[in-house]
Design an enzyme around this catalytic site. Structure first.
Site, PDB file in Angstrom:
ATOM      1  N   TYR A 105      -9.333  -5.204   0.929  1.00  0.00           N
ATOM      2  CA  TYR A 105      -9.075  -5.455   2.339  1.00  0.00           C
ATOM      3  C   TYR A 105     -10.145  -4.739   3.146  1.00  0.00           C
ATOM      4  O   TYR A 105     -10.436  -3.559   2.889  1.00  0.00           O
ATOM      5  CB  TYR A 105      -7.687  -4.918   2.711  1.00  0.00           C
ATOM      6  N   ASP A 110     -17.229  -0.122   1.506  1.00  0.00           N
ATOM      7  CA  ASP A 110     -16.193   0.086   2.507  1.00  0.00           C
ATOM      8  C   ASP A 110     -15.470   1.380   2.125  1.00  0.00           C
ATOM      9  O   ASP A 110     -14.613   1.397   1.242  1.00  0.00           O
ATOM     10  CB  ASP A 110     -15.229  -1.111   2.524  1.00  0.00           C
ATOM     11  N   LYS A 132     -10.122   5.972   9.205  1.00  0.00           N
ATOM     12  CA  LYS A 132      -9.092   6.918   8.739  1.00  0.00           C
ATOM     13  C   LYS A 132      -9.506   8.390   8.909  1.00  0.00           C
ATOM     14  O   LYS A 132      -9.500   8.897  10.025  1.00  0.00           O
ATOM     15  CB  LYS A 132      -8.691   6.576   7.310  1.00  0.00           C
TER      16      LYS A 132
HETATM   17  C1  PLP Z   1     -10.646  -0.266   2.833  1.00  0.00           C
HETATM   18  C2  PLP Z   1     -10.256  -0.619   4.231  1.00  0.00           C
HETATM   19  N1  PLP Z   1     -11.156  -1.187   5.044  1.00  0.00           N
HETATM   20  C3  PLP Z   1     -10.858  -1.499   6.326  1.00  0.00           C
HETATM   21  C4  PLP Z   1      -9.609  -1.262   6.827  1.00  0.00           C
HETATM   22  C5  PLP Z   1      -9.283  -1.606   8.252  1.00  0.00           C
HETATM   23  O1  PLP Z   1      -9.154  -0.442   8.998  1.00  0.00           O
HETATM   24  P1  PLP Z   1      -8.275  -0.434  10.351  1.00  0.00           P
HETATM   25  O2  PLP Z   1      -6.864  -0.630   9.959  1.00  0.00           O
HETATM   26  O3  PLP Z   1      -8.579   0.918  10.940  1.00  0.00           O
HETATM   27  O4  PLP Z   1      -8.790  -1.541  11.196  1.00  0.00           O
HETATM   28  C6  PLP Z   1      -8.626  -0.701   6.026  1.00  0.00           C
HETATM   29  C7  PLP Z   1      -7.274  -0.450   6.522  1.00  0.00           C
HETATM   30  O5  PLP Z   1      -6.384  -0.036   5.846  1.00  0.00           O
HETATM   31  C8  PLP Z   1      -8.959  -0.369   4.687  1.00  0.00           C
HETATM   32  O6  PLP Z   1      -8.068   0.173   3.851  1.00  0.00           O
END
Ligand code: PLP
Length: 427
Positions: free
Chosen positions: A144, A239, A267
């Site tokens: 994700y 990511d 985060k």
């Molecule tokens: C690996 C990863 N990338 C991107 C995101 C998206 O981040 P946000 O929820 O701050 O938009 C998340 C959210 O959990 C994530 O786990």
């Protein structure tokens, strides 16, 4: 436990907020039941609207790595608030946090702050496309990267075909530029490059996946992605929204010693306030506006309250030489002891763990991609979740999620957690 007030709050929220929540995973759809409304959180604990307390293994889905409401972070936010909430101009704080990160994370020269992980990944992809002049990206099933259109794609009839949107509102035009492969499948990635010569701008990957439960890279997966990107002129995007500043200060790049071309953060970088970021080498980052032509902007980007929370969190981590050793050890103990208890009850399981991220999968003995994660016994996880919740242990409400251990979780909390798990009966 009584959840009277929580239930009433949910009923009321349901009238005014779609599904009663501002982010779907909070709705308990996967595990069933009514979401619990929290009213405060401190250290290892959260307290709900009915005054029940919980040991928290989500930690705001990762940001609260120090535990909730760390006194020094709280003080720093209060002090900053007295000097203004948002300027809409540059401030010294932004350079301070950028400098700390650039000087301590491998392989990045510049970093751009945004307000969420979604924004970070969306912008990184645009930059990769602008930099390479190519349209397609490769992502992995079960990873994700936020909810921007390019990422809401699932496999069609096999990973080598174009993906289909898995949310209404994502156009077929967008979906056709997202190619899918299985996590840890080196051959599929090589195939995608072979069938799309000169067309792939970037491969984006969670270097340790956390969104299909915790799944670790295997078979030199990350090294192989690096090699394929180099051979094909594509950018490798890590990511690190989950892994950044969590697995190590330098994230997965440091732990696995693999260089990414672009890295995204979220985060932990905001210490609980809304922050995301993306970073890379000068030659790539120089393509961003206002220096370059790739446009990206944000009214609240670099917001002083958020920068102060993030900076203080990162400084506290940096200051403690044993920070990662301690938090990883806590997680290892939890993994080992839960494993022992489940074995004693003859409950087949697999615990995946890296650093302070872990997941328990039931009735399966290996999970290295999304298909395997899906084969785990999720209804047993749901029972496990509710059994623990009822006794004051708050796990993520889905078997496809990762537990995030905070530095506030100590022996006492581990002991209480294990005591509850010892009482769990599989029926
Ligand atoms: C690996 C990863 N990338 C991107 C995101 C998206 O981040 P946000 O929820 O701050 O938009 C998340 C959210 O959990 C994530 O786990």
């Amino acid at each position: 436990m009584l959840y009277q007030r929580s239930s009433a709050l949910f009923d009321e929220a349901y009238q005014y907020i779609p599904g009663g929540v501002n982010s779907p995973v909070r709705a308990f759809k996967s595990v069933g039941g009514v979401p619990i409304f929290m009213k405060s959180a401190k250290g290892a604990y959260m307290t709900d609207a009915d005054d029940n307390t919980y040991i928290d293994y989500i930690n705001s889905w990762g940001p609260a790595i120090l535990g909730h409401t760390h006194p020094e972070v709280l003080e720093a936010i209060k002090k900053q608030a007295e000097n203004g909430f948002s300027y809409g101009t540059p401030s010294e704080l932004e350079t301070e946090i950028a400098k700390l990160i650039v000087e301590n994370v491998p392989n990045i020269d510049q970093i751009r702050m945004v307000s969420s992980g979604t924004e970070a990944c969306m912008s990184a992809i645009r930059l990769a496309r602008g930099f390479t002049g190519r349209d397609k990206i490769i992502k992995f099933e079960g990873c994700y990267h936020g909810h921007s259109d390019s990422f809401l794609i699932k496999a069609g009839s096999g990973a080598a075909t174009f993906g289909n949107p898995n949310s209404p509102g994502v156009t077929a035009g967008t979906a056709k530029d997202t190619l899918l492969a299985k996590y840890n499948d080196n051959e599929q990635v090589a195939d995608l490059f072979r069938h799309n010569p000169g067309e792939i701008a970037a491969v984006i990957v969670e270097p340790v996946a956390g969104n299909m439960g915790c799944v670790l890279p295997e078979n030199n997966f990350l090294q192989n992605l690096r090699k394929l990107c180099d051979e094909n002129g594509a950018l490798l995007i890590f990511d690190e929204v989950m892994t950044g500043f969590r697995l190590a200060f330098g994230g997965a790049q440091e732990v696995y010693n693999v260089k990414a071309d672009l890295v995204t953060y979220g985060k932990v970088i905001g210490g609980g306030l809304p922050v995301g970021a993306f970073a890379g080498r000068n030659e790539i980052m120089d393509h961003l506006a206002p220096k370059g032509a790739v446009y990206q902007a944000g009214t609240l980007s670099g917001n002083p309250l958020a920068m102060r929370a993030g900076l203080t969190t990162l400084e506290l981590i940096k200051k403690d030489e044993n920070f990662y050793q301690n938090i990883n050890k806590t997680t290892e103990t939890l993994d080992f002891e839960i494993g022992k208890i489940l074995n004693s009850k003859n409950i087949e399981h697999r615990i995946n763990r890296k650093g302070s991220m872990m997941s328990v999968f039931f009735h399966i003995n290996s999970v290295s991609n999304f298909d395997e994660a899906a084969k785990a016994n999720h209804s047993l996880f749901n029972n496990f979740f509710h059994f623990l919740l009822e006794k004051g242990i708050y796990l993520p409400p889905s078997g496809y999620e990762t537990w995030f251990i905070s530095d506030a979780i100590k022996e006492k909390e581990i002991d209480s957690t294990l005591e509850v798990i010892r009482k769990f009966e599989y029926s």
